[in-house]
Design an enzyme around this catalytic site. Structure first.
Site, PDB file in Angstrom:
ATOM      1  N   GLU A   1      -6.845  -1.736   4.351  1.00  0.00           N
ATOM      2  CA  GLU A   1      -6.674  -1.738   2.901  1.00  0.00           C
ATOM      3  C   GLU A   1      -5.779  -2.880   2.445  1.00  0.00           C
ATOM      4  OE1 GLU A   1      -6.962   2.951   1.739  1.00  0.00           O
ATOM      5  OE2 GLU A   1      -5.276   2.324   3.004  1.00  0.00           O
TER       6      GLU A   1
ATOM      7  N   HIS B   1     -10.261   6.070  -2.231  1.00  0.00           N
ATOM      8  CA  HIS B   1     -10.326   5.339  -0.956  1.00  0.00           C
ATOM      9  C   HIS B   1     -11.269   4.134  -1.050  1.00  0.00           C
ATOM     10  CE1 HIS B   1      -9.060   9.327   1.033  1.00  0.00           C
ATOM     11  NE2 HIS B   1      -8.012   8.523   1.048  1.00  0.00           N
TER      12      HIS B   1
ATOM     13  N   ARG C   1      -3.791  19.146   1.133  1.00  0.00           N
ATOM     14  CA  ARG C   1      -4.571  19.355  -0.085  1.00  0.00           C
ATOM     15  C   ARG C   1      -5.770  20.247   0.218  1.00  0.00           C
ATOM     16  NH1 ARG C   1      -5.336  13.194  -1.761  1.00  0.00           N
ATOM     17  NH2 ARG C   1      -3.847  12.652  -0.108  1.00  0.00           N
TER      18      ARG C   1
ATOM     19  N   ASN D   1       0.865  -1.180   0.000  1.00  0.00           N
ATOM     20  CA  ASN D   1       0.000   0.000   0.000  1.00  0.00           C
ATOM     21  C   ASN D   1       0.901   1.229   0.000  1.00  0.00           C
ATOM     22  OD1 ASN D   1      -1.889   1.995   0.421  1.00  0.00           O
ATOM     23  ND2 ASN D   1      -2.854   1.029   2.179  1.00  0.00           N
TER      24      ASN D   1
ATOM     25  N   ARG E   1      -1.890  -1.488  -4.228  1.00  0.00           N
ATOM     26  CA  ARG E   1      -2.965  -0.505  -4.325  1.00  0.00           C
ATOM     27  C   ARG E   1      -2.567   0.530  -5.374  1.00  0.00           C
ATOM     28  NH1 ARG E   1      -3.001   4.508  -0.784  1.00  0.00           N
ATOM     29  NH2 ARG E   1      -4.903   5.627  -1.326  1.00  0.00           N
TER      30      ARG E   1
END
Length: 403
Positions: free
Chosen positions: A376, A178, A238, A9, A90
């Site tokens: 994840e 996500h 961000r 990931n 990922r």
């Protein structure tokens, strides 16, 4: 030793790794690791399946992410006395075409590199790392799992941009991200509370990157991120959603070119930009400075506002899930968000929230509120198994797929 997959990931500053036993119906963790990358050093921590830190983590080469991950793979193969069956990655942006996990091939790699302008912080680092592993282990299959895939199937009106339709040919529409996290949370909630999982749920992945997802019976029907991971909520560095006219002003009046704009919006805005102090929510919560408080307040306001908008898409609200770094570890932020959502029926159990219990709503709350750690890496492992099975069922040798 049982077969295992290595799930990778890749983040902007860290890489999370997980070795998973895939012989059974579920992917069971064997070891987990986190690599934190600096300009000169790579710091690593390793845990066993029960979460206990290993006292002697593997030595890794400094600085370069790919070299460090190959070192971890080599150490893992020695420790488990068998090579990995496959590596899964990922990939943040799958564009309009990649809706299922796939085995990495040169052609697929080129197609995904073309999407890098839509995910500049994540796309190339993940693909470059896969290329590094491919060079070190040319016969090792590598699978790709896409964050965008979970959001395919939205009503077209949800994903359409207000641009001339001709731009849709360039792949410009809302995608959402996500997705691996939201897919895991949807499954976890089905285990904990099937009735709420069948209903209308807003899941909040609140970390350095942050977004919300509207889940209806466990399916994504709307989300806050759009064509890129820059959209939606205020994040660590961000900006999130912003008036396009501001972008034009920065460009045309203040003279920022494309590179400076990208750097400003991705790396120097969000919590960091508003506070002038840090993009780390923990630092801001400990600060008495007014700009730090302003940044936290703006984050809470934006999360609550977008959660209410997603409740509008869902036609009501039955559950809220908090996850990721801020969602799991900042009870002050959860409380402030829930206070702004009280009009939708959210009633917070303050003591349970402070303790970080799994369910933090009161028994009488009209909306169930959960704190669920995401995984994840487990989803990457499961998607890797799916991709491997598809190729094996077709009877095509991996050597041909990887060539």
């Amino acid at each position: 030793m049982t077969q295992y997959f290595l799930a990778v990931n890749t983040g902007s500053s860290t890489t999370k790794l997980g070795a998973f036993d895939v012989d059974g119906p579920e992917a069971q963790p064997i070891l987990r690791a986190r690599l934190r990358h600096g300009s000169a050093d790579s710091e690593i921590r390793v845990w066993d399946a029960e979460g206990r830190s290993l006292p002697a983590p593997p030595p890794v080469r400094s600085g370069r992410r790919g070299d460090a991950v190959v070192d971890v793979l080599t150490w893992l193969e020695g420790k488990l006395e068998t090579p990995a069956r496959a590596v899964g990655h990922r990939v943040v942006h799958g564009g309009p075409h990649f809706r299922e996990p796939v085995i990495l091939t040169p052609e697929i790699g080129r197609a995904l590199r073309a999407l890098a302008p839509l995910a500049p912080l994540h796309q190339l680092p993940a693909l470059d790392l896969a290329a590094k592993i491919g060079k070190a282990r040319p016969n090792l299959p590598q699978a790709l799992a896409f964050d965008t895939a979970f959001h395919h199937g939205h009503d077209p009106v949800v994903d359409r941009l207000g641009l001339p339709r001709s731009y849709e040919a360039h792949g410009l529409r809302r995608f959402g991200f996500h997705g691996l996290s939201y897919e895991y949370l949807a499954g976890r909630l089905r285990q904990l509370d099937p009735s709420v999982a069948r209903g209308r749920v807003v899941a909040a992945h609140l970390g350095s990157g942050a977004s919300l997802c509207a889940l209806l019976d466990g399916r994504s029907v709307d989300t806050t991120m759009g064509a890129t991971p820059l959209d939606g909520l205020l994040m660590a560095t961000r900006c999130g959603s912003i008036d396009p006219g501001v972008i034009l002003y920065l460009q045309q009046t203040l003279g920022l070119d494309g590179a400076r704009l990208s750097d400003l919006l991705y790396e120097h805005s969000g919590l960091l930009g508003v506070s002038g102090l840090s993009g780390d929510m923990r630092v801001l919560l400990q600060s008495d400075a007014a700009p730090a408080r302003d940044a936290v307040e703006l984050f809470v306001f934006r999360v609550a506002r977008e959660a209410a908008a997603l409740a509008g898409t869902l036609g009501g609200l039955d559950g809220v899930i908090f996850t990721a770094g801020i969602g799991e570890n900042c009870p002050e932020v959860r409380a402030a968000i829930c206070e702004r959502l009280a009009w939708l029926g959210v009633q917070l159990d303050s003591a349970a929230n402070r303790r970080g219990d799994t369910q933090i709503s009161t028994p009488g709350s009209g909306v169930a509120v959960w704190v669920l750690p995401t995984d994840e890496e487990q989803m990457i492992a499961l998607h890797t198994r799916q991709a491997i099975a598809l190729v094996e069922s077709a009877g095509q040798p991996f050597a041909e797929r990887l060539a």
